[in-house]
Design a protein around this motif. Sequence first.
Motif, short mmCIF file in Angstrom:
data_model
loop_
_atom_site.label_atom_id
_atom_site.label_comp_id
_atom_site.label_asym_id
_atom_site.label_seq_id
_atom_site.Cartn_x
_atom_site.Cartn_y
_atom_site.Cartn_z
N ARG A 159 19.56 75.72 41.89
CA ARG A 159 19.60 75.14 40.55
C ARG A 159 20.26 73.77 40.59
NH1 ARG A 159 16.73 75.46 36.27
NH2 ARG A 159 17.20 77.58 35.61
N GLU A 160 21.33 73.63 41.34
CA GLU A 160 22.00 72.34 41.46
C GLU A 160 21.10 71.32 42.15
OE1 GLU A 160 26.55 74.14 41.64
OE2 GLU A 160 25.47 73.63 43.49
N THR A 174 20.90 65.79 28.36
CA THR A 174 20.06 66.42 27.34
C THR A 174 18.65 66.66 27.87
OG1 THR A 174 21.32 65.37 25.56
CG2 THR A 174 19.11 66.16 25.03
N GLU A 175 18.10 65.68 28.58
CA GLU A 175 16.75 65.83 29.14
C GLU A 175 16.73 66.88 30.24
OE1 GLU A 175 15.13 61.25 28.41
OE2 GLU A 175 16.27 61.74 30.21
N ILE A 176 17.78 66.94 31.04
CA ILE A 176 17.87 67.97 32.08
C ILE A 176 17.87 69.35 31.44
CG2 ILE A 176 19.41 69.00 33.82
CD1 ILE A 176 20.26 66.12 34.53
N ALA A 177 18.64 69.50 30.36
CA ALA A 177 18.70 70.78 29.66
C ALA A 177 17.33 71.18 29.14
CB ALA A 177 19.70 70.69 28.50
N GLU A 178 16.61 70.21 28.58
CA GLU A 178 15.27 70.50 28.07
C GLU A 178 14.31 70.88 29.19
OE1 GLU A 178 14.31 66.93 26.02
OE2 GLU A 178 15.51 67.42 24.23
N ASP A 179 14.39 70.15 30.30
CA ASP A 179 13.48 70.40 31.42
C ASP A 179 13.70 71.77 32.05
OD1 ASP A 179 12.38 67.91 31.07
OD2 ASP A 179 13.46 66.96 32.71
N LEU A 180 14.96 72.19 32.11
CA LEU A 180 15.30 73.44 32.80
C LEU A 180 15.54 74.61 31.84
CD1 LEU A 180 17.70 72.06 35.58
CD2 LEU A 180 15.23 72.51 35.71
N PHE A 181 15.35 74.34 30.54
CA PHE A 181 15.53 75.38 29.52
C PHE A 181 16.93 75.97 29.58
CE2 PHE A 181 11.00 75.30 30.69
CZ PHE A 181 10.45 74.97 29.46
N ILE A 182 17.92 75.09 29.65
CA ILE A 182 19.31 75.49 29.63
C ILE A 182 20.02 74.70 28.54
CG2 ILE A 182 19.38 76.14 32.08
CD1 ILE A 182 20.57 73.41 32.72
N LYS A 188 25.79 69.91 31.85
CA LYS A 188 27.01 69.15 32.17
C LYS A 188 27.82 69.85 33.25
CE LYS A 188 27.64 66.89 27.66
NZ LYS A 188 28.51 66.79 26.46
N SER A 189 27.87 71.18 33.19
CA SER A 189 28.62 71.94 34.19
C SER A 189 28.00 71.78 35.57
CB SER A 189 28.66 73.43 33.81
OG SER A 189 29.40 73.63 32.63
N HIS A 190 26.66 71.80 35.63
CA HIS A 190 25.98 71.60 36.91
C HIS A 190 26.29 70.22 37.47
CE1 HIS A 190 23.88 75.35 37.07
NE2 HIS A 190 23.13 75.11 36.01
N VAL A 191 26.26 69.20 36.59
CA VAL A 191 26.54 67.84 37.03
C VAL A 191 27.98 67.73 37.55
CG1 VAL A 191 26.75 65.43 36.31
CG2 VAL A 191 24.82 66.81 35.48
N SER A 192 28.91 68.33 36.84
CA SER A 192 30.31 68.30 37.27
C SER A 192 30.49 68.95 38.63
CB SER A 192 31.20 69.01 36.23
OG SER A 192 31.20 68.31 35.01
N ARG A 193 29.81 70.08 38.84
CA ARG A 193 29.93 70.76 40.13
C ARG A 193 29.32 69.93 41.24
NH1 ARG A 193 29.31 75.58 37.02
NH2 ARG A 193 27.04 75.56 37.25
#
Length: 220
Positions: A159-160, A174-182, A188-193
């Motif tokens: 996923r990362e 926001t676009e990442i969330a829309e693309d991955l349905f999250i 933001k948590s994925h980006v931080s990790r």
Amino acid sequence: MTAGPVRVVLADDQPLVRSGLRLVMADHPDLEVVGEASTGAEAVQLVSETRPDVVVMDIRMPGMDGIEATRQITTGPTATRVLVLTTFDEDDYVYGTLRAGASGFAVKDMALHDILAAIRVVAAGDALIAPGVTRRLIADFVGHPLRRSPRPVAGITEREREVLTLIGHGRTNTEIAEDLFITVATAKSHVSRLLTKLDARDRVQLVITAYETGLVTLPA
């Protein structure tokens, strides 16, 4: 970023560019120009003297260019953030500047309010690449095979890896969330990790990692 106005140094060898930006910023109390430089060496010296929050940096300047100035400014004791502002169509050095530590890249033909917004974003600790630049940045990078050293991205989840690929394509949270349905919070948590796992200073470095590892390629 401090509670007061964002303190800005303008580094550009064209007086008209510096004057224009200074005049525009004068109408915005949250932005303050604390110095102007016409060369990279002057910019480095000014940063040492004035300790600004952001340097708006041109790349092509006489003597020390913006790439070396950016490297010195971002690795020096002040570690000031740099927003590159240049003419992309005529500049082959964008990748080098980002590698040198710039936190953002904007082009001079952007609307002035977008340039001011970019300064605020970088001052707030975020990274920014101007809309429309990412694809051309990729094209420039993959067009120079000697720059590429594809390597696997170790230590991240599938996923990362998907998130990193989308970051490389210039997608926002926001676009990442829309693309991955999250949710945006999950994105933001994925980006931080990713920032932590890949020891990346900011989002720009994640974009560069996506290029270097071959996760991002030009469409056929």
